[in-house]
Design an enzyme around this catalytic site. Structure first.
Site, PDB file in Angstrom:
ATOM      1  N   GLY A   1       0.834  -1.199   0.000  1.00 35.72           N
ATOM      2  CA  GLY A   1       0.000   0.000   0.000  1.00 35.72           C
ATOM      3  C   GLY A   1       0.866   1.246   0.000  1.00 35.72           C
ATOM      4  O   GLY A   1       1.992   1.229  -0.504  1.00 35.72           O
ATOM      5  N   VAL A  49       0.752   4.735   5.464  1.00 39.06           N
ATOM      6  CA  VAL A  49       0.289   3.620   6.302  1.00 39.06           C
ATOM      7  C   VAL A  49       1.450   2.657   6.589  1.00 39.06           C
ATOM      8  O   VAL A  49       1.506   2.058   7.672  1.00 39.06           O
ATOM      9  CB  VAL A  49      -0.916   2.899   5.637  1.00 39.06           C
ATOM     10  N   GLU A  89       5.634  -3.311   0.626  1.00 38.37           N
ATOM     11  CA  GLU A  89       5.572  -3.195  -0.839  1.00 38.37           C
ATOM     12  C   GLU A  89       4.856  -1.890  -1.146  1.00 38.37           C
ATOM     13  O   GLU A  89       3.628  -1.813  -1.053  1.00 38.37           O
ATOM     14  CB  GLU A  89       4.797  -4.391  -1.421  1.00 38.37           C
ATOM     15  N   CYS A  99       0.891  -0.012  -9.233  1.00 39.97           N
ATOM     16  CA  CYS A  99       2.046   0.496  -8.477  1.00 39.97           C
ATOM     17  C   CYS A  99       3.276   0.655  -9.354  1.00 39.97           C
ATOM     18  O   CYS A  99       4.089   1.536  -9.122  1.00 39.97           O
ATOM     19  CB  CYS A  99       2.354  -0.423  -7.303  1.00 39.97           C
TER      20      CYS A  99
HETATM   21  P1  NAD Z   1      -5.510   0.995   0.638  1.00 46.93           P
HETATM   22  O1  NAD Z   1      -6.083   2.330   0.966  1.00 46.93           O
HETATM   23  O2  NAD Z   1      -6.400  -0.107   0.229  1.00 46.93           O
HETATM   24  O3  NAD Z   1      -4.657   0.594   1.914  1.00 46.93           O
HETATM   25  C1  NAD Z   1      -3.906  -0.612   1.978  1.00 46.93           C
HETATM   26  C2  NAD Z   1      -4.279  -1.327   3.259  1.00 46.93           C
HETATM   27  O4  NAD Z   1      -3.927  -0.521   4.386  1.00 46.93           O
HETATM   28  C3  NAD Z   1      -5.778  -1.629   3.375  1.00 46.93           C
HETATM   29  O5  NAD Z   1      -5.938  -3.000   3.711  1.00 46.93           O
HETATM   30  C4  NAD Z   1      -6.252  -0.704   4.469  1.00 46.93           C
HETATM   31  O6  NAD Z   1      -7.281  -1.273   5.239  1.00 46.93           O
HETATM   32  C5  NAD Z   1      -5.019  -0.497   5.311  1.00 46.93           C
HETATM   33  N1  NAD Z   1      -5.031   0.801   5.998  1.00 46.93           N
HETATM   34  C6  NAD Z   1      -5.450   1.985   5.480  1.00 46.93           C
HETATM   35  N2  NAD Z   1      -5.317   2.971   6.414  1.00 46.93           N
HETATM   36  C7  NAD Z   1      -4.804   2.388   7.529  1.00 46.93           C
HETATM   37  C8  NAD Z   1      -4.430   2.882   8.837  1.00 46.93           C
HETATM   38  N3  NAD Z   1      -4.562   4.161   9.152  1.00 46.93           N
HETATM   39  N4  NAD Z   1      -3.927   2.000   9.700  1.00 46.93           N
HETATM   40  C9  NAD Z   1      -3.788   0.700   9.389  1.00 46.93           C
HETATM   41  N5  NAD Z   1      -4.119   0.186   8.173  1.00 46.93           N
HETATM   42  C10 NAD Z   1      -4.628   1.008   7.262  1.00 46.93           C
HETATM   43  O7  NAD Z   1      -4.439   1.106  -0.534  1.00 46.93           O
HETATM   44  P2  NAD Z   1      -3.465   2.315  -0.875  1.00 46.93           P
HETATM   45  O8  NAD Z   1      -2.460   2.475   0.204  1.00 46.93           O
HETATM   46  O9  NAD Z   1      -4.188   3.500  -1.378  1.00 46.93           O
HETATM   47  O10 NAD Z   1      -2.752   1.620  -2.128  1.00 46.93           O
HETATM   48  C11 NAD Z   1      -2.150   2.359  -3.106  1.00 46.93           C
HETATM   49  C12 NAD Z   1      -0.657   2.474  -2.823  1.00 46.93           C
HETATM   50  O11 NAD Z   1      -0.101   1.172  -2.784  1.00 46.93           O
HETATM   51  C13 NAD Z   1       0.085   3.201  -3.904  1.00 46.93           C
HETATM   52  O12 NAD Z   1       1.070   4.007  -3.314  1.00 46.93           O
HETATM   53  C14 NAD Z   1       0.726   2.068  -4.696  1.00 46.93           C
HETATM   54  O13 NAD Z   1       1.882   2.448  -5.413  1.00 46.93           O
HETATM   55  C15 NAD Z   1       1.019   1.088  -3.637  1.00 46.93           C
HETATM   56  N6  NAD Z   1       1.068  -0.242  -4.179  1.00 46.93           N
HETATM   57  C16 NAD Z   1       2.229  -0.937  -4.119  1.00 46.93           C
HETATM   58  C17 NAD Z   1       2.317  -2.183  -4.690  1.00 46.93           C
HETATM   59  C18 NAD Z   1       3.570  -3.002  -4.662  1.00 46.93           C
HETATM   60  O14 NAD Z   1       3.467  -4.185  -4.935  1.00 46.93           O
HETATM   61  N7  NAD Z   1       4.713  -2.441  -4.346  1.00 46.93           N
HETATM   62  C19 NAD Z   1       1.191  -2.739  -5.285  1.00 46.93           C
HETATM   63  C20 NAD Z   1       0.019  -2.000  -5.308  1.00 46.93           C
HETATM   64  C21 NAD Z   1      -0.043  -0.766  -4.733  1.00 46.93           C
END
Ligand code: NAD
Length: 464
Positions: A191, A195, A213, A247
């Site tokens: 994510g 976070v 990741e 991502c």
């Molecule tokens: P998201 O908002 O779905 O969050 C990811 C997870 O974190 C969720 O399960 C959510 O419940 C949890 N979460 C959110 N806020 C939280 C908090 N305050 N405390 C604890 N847990 C919490 O997804 P996102 O972060 O918007 O995803 C997009 C990001 O992820 C982008 O930056 C993208 O580049 C990155 N990403 C990385 C990869 C990789 O493989 N490296 C793949 C996909 C996405």
């Protein structure tokens, strides 16, 4: 496990299953991997429907980039697991002979996998392949922002696996916060980096290792040594897949003014060959996940010059494949990960300038280079740092099971896929075995008489 069980009880029950020793055998691990494969095949229609509902993904794209990626990971792992788990012999220094040394992989225990919304099948289940193959019990936390996919996971996945060892916890920040208050043996988070810091802090309380990741701005460099039309197709495909919510999507392009002008023309042709004259009309082009992301992305278009696209439609959260030109390094669109179908082209004076721009930013998750100039390729490899480098291709490196997938610095910590996943979710235990007789170690025990001291010094000299 009943999904209504309170989180501390649920984690304790999963730990109980791990402590029973059941998850350690090769047989159990292979059974789980086969169960996961059956889930992907049998529940493919439900998953495709959920992905259509969450992200307007075309079923072919869902197969290619979500279900198919996990299927290939699981099939590869089933075929290789026995070999990967064999203890690896390592040499021993002469001074310790006779002895044998090996490295064995042992399961870490209970793993927490937290995944995001943009590839909600792949990013939940590809790590699960490694965690199960390594013999762990697992708690899965799908993203609440892809609710239909999350519901399919919670409803069906436990039916295909040992449901006492694998639990799915649905929910948002409250549930994740409660999960993070429990003790795990590894936390695998995909994510955003905000976070990730919360996850890392929670993990630190128990000295729990983490894999993070993350994302960031993945640059693309294009020069005049390549076929610009072919490069444009590769860039447009990687960028506009899943409406840019990938991502490893190309985030922005660096090119000289001359290349930039030719690239815009080539991108226009490439985009219309992928999505027709109007991307709004095709079922092959995705939508933005929610209103907040839509508002952020359309905000990035303010004061920008769209050479291609630029239109949007709020009720459907549609944003046209868009290419921006004359973008400044300090413009808002260049100060955050775009994560949507907007491709800025930043002009540079040449290779040195492009390298300097990349080095001035955070270390990206991926770097894409379209150049047939050997020296330029070498300089990108040796003078920049990124999770991965793609020459002539975007995004596809993540489908190669032999390549570790992960970031560096701000784009992440640790990696997975293929054998690396099994290593990520295992402890590499060092095992040294030495017969009690002859007691060669006796030669270095105290008392350190002059004779023994000179023997030790002689020994160390020979070793150095
Ligand atoms: P998201 O908002 O779905 O969050 C990811 C997870 O974190 C969720 O399960 C959510 O419940 C949890 N979460 C959110 N806020 C939280 C908090 N305050 N405390 C604890 N847990 C919490 O997804 P996102 O972060 O918007 O995803 C997009 C990001 O992820 C982008 O930056 C993208 O580049 C990155 N990403 C990385 C990869 C990789 O493989 N490296 C793949 C996909 C996405």
């Amino acid at each position: 496990m009943d999904s209504s069980t309170a989180i501390p009880d649920l984690v304790a029950a999963v730990r109980g299953r791990f402590d029973s020793g059941r998850t350690r055998s090769l047989r159990w691990r292979l059974e789980q991997l086969r169960g996961l494969r059956d889930f992907l095949v049998e529940r493919g229609p439900e998953l495709e429907k959920a992905l259509r509902s969450d992200l307007a993904k075309n079923p072919s794209e869902s197969q290619l980039t979500e279900i198919g990626v996990v299927l290939s990971e699981v099939t590869h792992t089933i075929s290789q697991l026995r070999a990967w788990l064999r203890p690896r012999r390592v040499g021993v220094p002469l001074a310790l002979a006779p002895a044998s040394a090996s490295v064995m992989l042992e399961p870490l225990g209970v793993v927490l996998i937290i995944s995001p919304w943009n590839y909600p099948v792949q990013l939940l289940l590809a790590p699960l392949v490694g965690a199960l193959a390594a013999g762990n019990a697992v708690v899965l936390k799908p993203s609440e922002l892809a609710p239909a996919t999350s519901a399919v996971m919670a409803r069906f996945l436990p039916r295909y696996l040992d449901d006492r060892a694998v639990a799915v916890v649905e929910g948002a920040v409250d549930e994740t916060t409660e999960l993070l208050a429990q003790r795990f043996d590894h936390i695998f988070y995909t994510g955003n980096s905000r976070v990730a810091r919360i996850v890392a802090q929670a993990a630190a309380k128990n000295l729990t290792p983490v894999t993070l990741e993350l994302g960031g701005k993945s640059p693309v460099y294009v020069d005049d040594t390549v076929d610009i039309d072919a490069a444009a197709r590769r860039i447009a495909w990687g960028k506009f897949l899943n409406a840019g919510q990938t991502c490893v999507a190309p985030d922005y392009v660096l090119a000289t003014p001359d290349v930039s002008a030719r690239l815009v023309d080539a991108l226009r042709v490439a985009i219309s060959s992928l999505y027709g004259g109007d991307a709004h009309e095709t079922a092959d082009y995705g939508r933005i996940v929610n209103d907040a992301q839509f508002a952020r992305l359309t905000g990035l278009l303010n004061d920008q010059q769209a050479a291609i696209g630029g239109r949007s439609e709020a009720t459907e959260r549609y944003i046209e494949p868009t290419v921006l030109v004359d973008v400044g390094l300090h413009d808002e669109v260049m100060t955050q990960e775009i994560f949507g179908p907007i491709l800025p082209i930043v002009t540079v004076t040449g290779l040195d300038d492009a390298l300097a721009v990349i080095r001035a930013g955070d270390k990206p998750l991926a770097l894409y280079v379209f150049s047939d100039d050997k020296d330029a390729r070498r300089r990108f490899l040796t003078e920049t740092s990124s999770g991965a480098v793609g020459f002539g291709v975007t995004v596809a490196h993540l489908s190669v099971p032999g390549l570790p997938f992960g970031g560096v610095g701000e784009s992440g910590t640790g990696s997975y896929h293929g054998r690396r996943s099994v290593e990520t979710f295992s402890h590499e235990k060092a095992v040294l075995s030495k017969p009690l007789a002859p007691d060669t170690l006796g030669l270095v025990y105290p008392p350190y008489t002059p004779k023994r001291s000179s023997f030790i010094r002689g020994l160390l000299r020979r070793l150095s």
